[in-house]
Design an enzyme around this catalytic site. Structure first.
Site, PDB file in Angstrom:
ATOM      1  N   GLY A  12       0.827  -1.208   0.000  1.00 22.90           N
ATOM      2  CA  GLY A  12       0.000   0.000   0.000  1.00 22.90           C
ATOM      3  C   GLY A  12       0.856   1.250   0.000  1.00 22.90           C
ATOM      4  N   SER A  14       1.278   3.275  -2.541  1.00 27.65           N
ATOM      5  CA  SER A  14       0.907   4.237  -3.593  1.00 27.65           C
ATOM      6  C   SER A  14       0.321   5.525  -3.037  1.00 27.65           C
ATOM      7  CB  SER A  14      -0.088   3.591  -4.564  1.00 27.65           C
ATOM      8  OG  SER A  14      -1.101   2.897  -3.873  1.00 27.65           O
ATOM      9  N   ARG A  15      -0.279   5.456  -1.837  1.00 32.24           N
ATOM     10  CA  ARG A  15      -0.941   6.657  -1.300  1.00 32.24           C
ATOM     11  C   ARG A  15      -0.715   6.740   0.207  1.00 32.24           C
ATOM     12  NH1 ARG A  15      -6.404   6.119  -1.555  1.00 32.24           N
ATOM     13  NH2 ARG A  15      -6.432   3.956  -2.241  1.00 32.24           N
ATOM     14  N   ASP A  61      -2.632  -7.785  -4.594  1.00 37.54           N
ATOM     15  CA  ASP A  61      -3.667  -7.686  -3.563  1.00 37.54           C
ATOM     16  C   ASP A  61      -3.213  -8.485  -2.344  1.00 37.54           C
ATOM     17  OD1 ASP A  61      -5.896  -7.935  -1.951  1.00 37.54           O
ATOM     18  OD2 ASP A  61      -7.269  -8.423  -3.583  1.00 37.54           O
ATOM     19  N   VAL A  62      -2.929  -7.807  -1.238  1.00 42.52           N
ATOM     20  CA  VAL A  62      -2.399  -8.517  -0.062  1.00 42.52           C
ATOM     21  C   VAL A  62      -3.411  -9.493   0.544  1.00 42.52           C
ATOM     22  CG1 VAL A  62      -0.734  -6.704   0.536  1.00 42.52           C
ATOM     23  CG2 VAL A  62      -2.986  -6.734   1.637  1.00 42.52           C
ATOM     24  N   SER A 144      -3.141   0.455  14.421  1.00 42.28           N
ATOM     25  CA  SER A 144      -4.016   1.617  14.589  1.00 42.28           C
ATOM     26  C   SER A 144      -4.337   1.843  16.065  1.00 42.28           C
ATOM     27  CB  SER A 144      -5.333   1.395  13.845  1.00 42.28           C
ATOM     28  OG  SER A 144      -6.251   2.430  14.138  1.00 42.28           O
ATOM     29  N   TYR A 157     -12.430  -3.716  12.026  1.00 44.52           N
ATOM     30  CA  TYR A 157     -11.176  -2.959  11.873  1.00 44.52           C
ATOM     31  C   TYR A 157     -10.382  -2.986  13.186  1.00 44.52           C
ATOM     32  CZ  TYR A 157      -7.983   0.916  10.841  1.00 44.52           C
ATOM     33  OH  TYR A 157      -6.863   1.687  10.650  1.00 44.52           O
ATOM     34  N   ALA A 159     -10.612  -5.093  15.617  1.00 44.72           N
ATOM     35  CA  ALA A 159     -10.171  -6.465  15.891  1.00 44.72           C
ATOM     36  C   ALA A 159      -8.995  -6.843  14.983  1.00 44.72           C
ATOM     37  CB  ALA A 159     -11.329  -7.441  15.672  1.00 44.72           C
TER      38      ALA A 159
HETATM   39  P1  NAP Z   1      -5.086   5.039   2.190  1.00 43.19           P
HETATM   40  O1  NAP Z   1      -4.738   6.469   2.038  1.00 43.19           O
HETATM   41  O2  NAP Z   1      -6.516   4.599   1.976  1.00 43.19           O
HETATM   42  O3  NAP Z   1      -4.122   4.168   1.254  1.00 43.19           O
HETATM   43  C1  NAP Z   1      -4.288   2.782   1.273  1.00 43.19           C
HETATM   44  C2  NAP Z   1      -3.149   2.140   0.533  1.00 43.19           C
HETATM   45  O4  NAP Z   1      -3.279   0.716   0.661  1.00 43.19           O
HETATM   46  C3  NAP Z   1      -3.167   2.435  -0.953  1.00 43.19           C
HETATM   47  O5  NAP Z   1      -1.833   2.448  -1.399  1.00 43.19           O
HETATM   48  C4  NAP Z   1      -3.929   1.233  -1.525  1.00 43.19           C
HETATM   49  O6  NAP Z   1      -3.598   0.948  -2.889  1.00 43.19           O
HETATM   50  C5  NAP Z   1      -3.418   0.137  -0.623  1.00 43.19           C
HETATM   51  N1  NAP Z   1      -4.292  -1.035  -0.517  1.00 43.19           N
HETATM   52  C6  NAP Z   1      -5.563  -1.101  -0.059  1.00 43.19           C
HETATM   53  N2  NAP Z   1      -6.000  -2.373  -0.087  1.00 43.19           N
HETATM   54  C7  NAP Z   1      -4.975  -3.121  -0.566  1.00 43.19           C
HETATM   55  C8  NAP Z   1      -4.810  -4.498  -0.847  1.00 43.19           C
HETATM   56  N3  NAP Z   1      -5.804  -5.382  -0.654  1.00 43.19           N
HETATM   57  N4  NAP Z   1      -3.620  -4.924  -1.349  1.00 43.19           N
HETATM   58  C9  NAP Z   1      -2.603  -4.044  -1.563  1.00 43.19           C
HETATM   59  N5  NAP Z   1      -2.704  -2.733  -1.319  1.00 43.19           N
HETATM   60  C10 NAP Z   1      -3.888  -2.273  -0.832  1.00 43.19           C
HETATM   61  O7  NAP Z   1      -4.710   4.509   3.663  1.00 43.19           O
HETATM   62  P2  NAP Z   1      -3.785   5.156   4.810  1.00 43.19           P
HETATM   63  O8  NAP Z   1      -4.606   6.080   5.616  1.00 43.19           O
HETATM   64  O9  NAP Z   1      -2.490   5.624   4.247  1.00 43.19           O
HETATM   65  O10 NAP Z   1      -3.564   3.850   5.722  1.00 43.19           O
HETATM   66  C11 NAP Z   1      -2.377   3.089   5.695  1.00 43.19           C
HETATM   67  C12 NAP Z   1      -2.380   2.184   6.914  1.00 43.19           C
HETATM   68  O11 NAP Z   1      -2.463   2.990   8.091  1.00 43.19           O
HETATM   69  C13 NAP Z   1      -3.578   1.238   6.982  1.00 43.19           C
HETATM   70  O12 NAP Z   1      -3.173  -0.018   7.461  1.00 43.19           O
HETATM   71  C14 NAP Z   1      -4.519   1.906   7.964  1.00 43.19           C
HETATM   72  O13 NAP Z   1      -5.354   0.978   8.623  1.00 43.19           O
HETATM   73  C15 NAP Z   1      -3.516   2.538   8.913  1.00 43.19           C
HETATM   74  N6  NAP Z   1      -4.064   3.654   9.693  1.00 43.19           N
HETATM   75  C16 NAP Z   1      -4.512   4.772   9.067  1.00 43.19           C
HETATM   76  C17 NAP Z   1      -5.049   5.806   9.841  1.00 43.19           C
HETATM   77  C18 NAP Z   1      -5.577   7.083   9.215  1.00 43.19           C
HETATM   78  O14 NAP Z   1      -6.225   7.872   9.938  1.00 43.19           O
HETATM   79  N7  NAP Z   1      -5.316   7.367   7.940  1.00 43.19           N
HETATM   80  C19 NAP Z   1      -5.106   5.676  11.236  1.00 43.19           C
HETATM   81  C20 NAP Z   1      -4.641   4.515  11.833  1.00 43.19           C
HETATM   82  C21 NAP Z   1      -4.108   3.506  11.047  1.00 43.19           C
HETATM   83  P3  NAP Z   1      -4.342   1.740  -4.150  1.00 43.19           P
HETATM   84  O15 NAP Z   1      -3.723   3.112  -4.176  1.00 43.19           O
HETATM   85  O16 NAP Z   1      -4.024   0.910  -5.334  1.00 43.19           O
HETATM   86  O17 NAP Z   1      -5.815   1.763  -3.797  1.00 43.19           O
END
Ligand code: NAP
Length: 252
Positions: A12, A14-15, A61-62, A144, A157, A159
């Site tokens: 993940g 990419s973003r 896809d993980v 998280s 989520y 869990a």
């Molecule tokens: P995000 O902006 O939604 O980005 C998600 C990333 O994961 C993207 O690169 C997406 O790829 C990739 N992805 C999603 N499903 C996937 C799959 N099945 N296989 C491979 N790649 C996948 O998310 P984020 O906020 O950066 O979150 C990153 C991590 O931090 C996550 O584990 C999330 O639970 C954790 N987290 C986030 C927050 C928050 O507030 N943002 C808080 C606590 C924890 P594409 O670009 O191709 O869609």
């Protein structure tokens, strides 16, 4: 923190947080494989923003066990080996108990656990088997705050992330004799696409006020903790969980 000569896989990447992690490693000398699910343009943008290289964008896809194996084959083929793996890919699904029917409840649990827990378990398996052969490595898993604070609107989520914490700590014990160190970073709300759907609503101010800093975290602040756990010198911190939540939820 210097990662010259190191190779890194960020799921993940990419973003959001994964992108900041990939950029952070590249800025400190590493070659990075940026995994993505479907957004190849975003993966290319991440690579374009990174120093050094050559880096690699790699679809996979993980939540699909055979795709995880292919992902490792692709990255090991391109880089010759992987020193550091960051399990960052994750999803959130609303499934408030009173609002969903039993089928929706089932599908939310399956989808979230497959992506956030079973997927990372498979990534850890492939990473560790490879690292055992190489004589060592680092794994950092992105969890998280919700694992500790609760997720009443997305219990799967919470869990999944609590399970990820427990799995990481078990693997830290299992893998230390192989010179493989496992850490966890548990972010609070962070400014990414995943959080935007709630931060951009009237609830956003309430969430920002949860921290005495009056804001949510940046992806770079989360990435900094990931880089620390992957760095030389952090070995004895194996099994730890670093909170990056602006004191919005304290535990001891
Ligand atoms: P995000 O902006 O939604 O980005 C998600 C990333 O994961 C993207 O690169 C997406 O790829 C990739 N992805 C999603 N499903 C996937 C799959 N099945 N296989 C491979 N790649 C996948 O998310 P984020 O906020 O950066 O979150 C990153 C991590 O931090 C996550 O584990 C999330 O639970 C954790 N987290 C986030 C927050 C928050 O507030 N943002 C808080 C606590 C924890 P594409 O670009 O191709 O869609």
């Amino acid at each position: 923190m210097n990662f010259s000569g190191k190779t890194v896989l960020v799921t993940g990447g990419s973003r959001g947080i994964g992108r900041a992690v990939a950029i952070g490693f590249a800025a400190r000398g590493a070659r990075v494989a940026v995994n993505y699910l479907s957004n190849s343009d975003a993966a290319d943008e991440t690579i374009a923003a990174m120093d050094g290289g050559p880096h690699l964008a790699v679809q996979g896809d993980v939540s699909d066990p055979s795709a995880v194996q292919r992902l490792f084959d692709d990255v090991i083929g391109a880089f010759g080996g992987i020193d550091i793996v960051v399990n960052n890919a994750g999803i959130y699904r609303y499934h408030r108990l009173e609002d969903v029917d039993y089928d929706q409840w089932q599908s939310a649990w399956r989808e979230v656990l497959d992506t956030n827990l079973v997927g990372p378990a498979n990534v850890c398996y492939c990473a560790a088997r490879h690292m055992i052969e190489r004589g060592g490595g680092r794994i950092v898993n992105v969890s998280s705050r919700g694992a500790f604070r609760g997720e009443p609107e997305g219990p799967a989520y919470g869990a999944s992330k609590a399970g990820l914490n427990a799995m990481s700590q078990s693997l830290a014990q299992r893998l230390a004799p192989h010179n493989i160190f496992v850490g966890v970073v548990a972010p609070g709300f962070t400014d990414t696409d995943l959080a935007a759907r709630i931060l951009d609503t009237p609830k956003g101010d309430e969430i920002r006020a949860q921290s005495p800093l009056g804001r949510v975290g940046t992806p770079e602040e989360v990435a900094y903790a990931v880089l620390f756990l992957a760095s030389d010198g952090a070995e004895f911190s194996t099994g730890t969980i670093i909170d990056v939540n602006g004191a919005s939820y304290l535990r001891s």
